[in-house]
Write a protein that holds these residues in place. Structure first.
Motif, PDB file in Angstrom:
ATOM      1  N   TYR A  20       0.780  -1.346  -0.119  1.00  0.00           N
ATOM      2  CA  TYR A  20      -0.056   0.221   0.269  1.00  0.00           C
ATOM      3  C   TYR A  20       0.843   1.378  -0.063  1.00  0.00           C
ATOM      4  O   TYR A  20       0.390   2.187  -0.662  1.00  0.00           O
ATOM      5  CB  TYR A  20      -0.983   0.012   1.109  1.00  0.00           C
ATOM      6  CG  TYR A  20      -2.091  -0.795   0.701  1.00  0.00           C
ATOM      7  CD1 TYR A  20      -3.088  -0.442   0.054  1.00  0.00           C
ATOM      8  CD2 TYR A  20      -2.155  -2.252   1.343  1.00  0.00           C
ATOM      9  CE1 TYR A  20      -4.074  -1.417  -0.614  1.00  0.00           C
ATOM     10  CE2 TYR A  20      -3.225  -3.100   0.891  1.00  0.00           C
ATOM     11  CZ  TYR A  20      -4.424  -2.750   0.346  1.00  0.00           C
ATOM     12  OH  TYR A  20      -5.179  -3.650  -0.414  1.00  0.00           O
ATOM     13  N   THR A  21       2.059   1.155   0.494  1.00  0.00           N
ATOM     14  CA  THR A  21       3.019   2.348   0.469  1.00  0.00           C
ATOM     15  C   THR A  21       3.409   2.516  -1.185  1.00  0.00           C
ATOM     16  O   THR A  21       3.491   3.687  -1.338  1.00  0.00           O
ATOM     17  CB  THR A  21       3.990   2.089   1.389  1.00  0.00           C
ATOM     18  OG1 THR A  21       3.561   1.991   2.553  1.00  0.00           O
ATOM     19  CG2 THR A  21       5.255   3.198   1.247  1.00  0.00           C
ATOM     20  N   ALA A  22       3.778   1.611  -1.717  1.00  0.00           N
ATOM     21  CA  ALA A  22       3.894   1.348  -3.116  1.00  0.00           C
ATOM     22  C   ALA A  22       2.665   2.170  -3.939  1.00  0.00           C
ATOM     23  O   ALA A  22       3.045   2.923  -5.133  1.00  0.00           O
ATOM     24  CB  ALA A  22       4.481   0.266  -3.683  1.00  0.00           C
ATOM     25  N   VAL A  23       1.599   1.763  -3.387  1.00  0.00           N
ATOM     26  CA  VAL A  23       0.470   2.446  -4.276  1.00  0.00           C
ATOM     27  C   VAL A  23       0.412   3.874  -3.914  1.00  0.00           C
ATOM     28  O   VAL A  23      -0.150   4.633  -4.862  1.00  0.00           O
ATOM     29  CB  VAL A  23      -0.689   1.615  -3.788  1.00  0.00           C
ATOM     30  CG1 VAL A  23      -2.204   2.486  -4.246  1.00  0.00           C
ATOM     31  CG2 VAL A  23      -0.952   0.298  -4.140  1.00  0.00           C
ATOM     32  N   GLY A  24       0.747   4.490  -2.805  1.00  0.00           N
ATOM     33  CA  GLY A  24       1.014   5.753  -2.524  1.00  0.00           C
ATOM     34  C   GLY A  24       0.184   6.126  -1.434  1.00  0.00           C
ATOM     35  O   GLY A  24       0.430   7.250  -0.807  1.00  0.00           O
ATOM     36  N   VAL A  26       0.098   6.811   2.879  1.00  0.00           N
ATOM     37  CA  VAL A  26       1.274   7.123   3.912  1.00  0.00           C
ATOM     38  C   VAL A  26       0.424   6.660   5.198  1.00  0.00           C
ATOM     39  O   VAL A  26      -0.965   6.728   5.215  1.00  0.00           O
ATOM     40  CB  VAL A  26       1.731   8.417   3.979  1.00  0.00           C
ATOM     41  CG1 VAL A  26       2.415   8.777   2.736  1.00  0.00           C
ATOM     42  CG2 VAL A  26       0.152   9.540   4.129  1.00  0.00           C
ATOM     43  N   GLU A  27       1.346   6.256   6.220  1.00  0.00           N
ATOM     44  CA  GLU A  27       0.913   5.803   7.632  1.00  0.00           C
ATOM     45  C   GLU A  27       0.269   7.099   8.273  1.00  0.00           C
ATOM     46  O   GLU A  27       1.164   8.008   8.295  1.00  0.00           O
ATOM     47  CB  GLU A  27       1.903   4.902   8.082  1.00  0.00           C
ATOM     48  CG  GLU A  27       1.120   4.507   9.442  1.00  0.00           C
ATOM     49  CD  GLU A  27       2.099   3.450  10.278  1.00  0.00           C
ATOM     50  OE1 GLU A  27       2.220   3.478  11.445  1.00  0.00           O
ATOM     51  OE2 GLU A  27       2.812   2.814   9.383  1.00  0.00           O
ATOM     52  N   ALA A  49      -8.128  13.148   5.692  1.00  0.00           N
ATOM     53  CA  ALA A  49      -8.379  12.110   6.642  1.00  0.00           C
ATOM     54  C   ALA A  49      -7.952  10.616   6.257  1.00  0.00           C
ATOM     55  O   ALA A  49      -7.861  10.562   5.089  1.00  0.00           O
ATOM     56  CB  ALA A  49      -9.740  12.190   7.274  1.00  0.00           C
ATOM     57  N   ALA A  50      -8.215   9.772   7.330  1.00  0.00           N
ATOM     58  CA  ALA A  50      -7.861   8.550   6.792  1.00  0.00           C
ATOM     59  C   ALA A  50      -8.731   7.852   5.764  1.00  0.00           C
ATOM     60  O   ALA A  50      -9.921   8.423   5.647  1.00  0.00           O
ATOM     61  CB  ALA A  50      -8.101   7.704   8.263  1.00  0.00           C
TER      62      ALA A  50
END
Length: 137
Positions: A20-24, A26-27, A49-50
């Motif tokens: 999901y980080t590669a998809v774009g 951020v945590e 927001a989330a």
């Protein structure tokens, strides 16, 4: 009322975070629930927001996505550039498609490590964000 976010249960939290980080995404934050269970809240950088929660409950065993869930749709600015970036990250997106014909949206499909399907959508120029009632007239 409004939808706050989608929540996915994942088998391997670290593997899913890499995806999901590669998809774009951020945590935004993490919550330790106990018994080794964790929640990780994600968003896209431009979102206020989330929009996605990853739920890791190791005691529940591997995820089985064959439960009726179909897919998550993500709007992208430029699908060709997104596909190139995802391919470079080794995520293997599907081919560019035109489900509404040459003047409709452009789409492509991606599958996460647990088998959740993701539809990537680029709207035609001038189309509002998201699907609206105008899309059904």
């Amino acid at each position: 009322m409004k939808t706050l976010f989608v929540s996915y249960r994942v088998t391997d939290l670290d593997r899913s975070l890499v995806f999901y980080t590669a998809v774009g995404y951020v945590e935004l934050g993490r919550i330790e629930v106990g018994d080794g269970s964790r929640l990780v809240i994600l968003k896209f950088p431009d979102e206020p927001a989330a929009s996605l929660e990853l739920v890791h409950r190791p005691s529940d065993g591997p995820v089985d996505v064959g439960n009726g869930f179909d897919h998550l749709a993500i709007q992208v600015e430029t699908l060709a550039a997104t596909l190139e970036s995802l391919t470079e990250a080794g995520l293997g997106p599907g081919p560019l498609q035109y489900p509404g014909g040459p003047h409709g949206p452009k789409t492509s499909w991606l599958t996460d490590p647990d088998g959740y399907r993701i539809e990537l959508v680029e709207w035609p120029s001038g189309h509002p964000d998201g699907i609206t009632a105008a899309d059904f007239t």
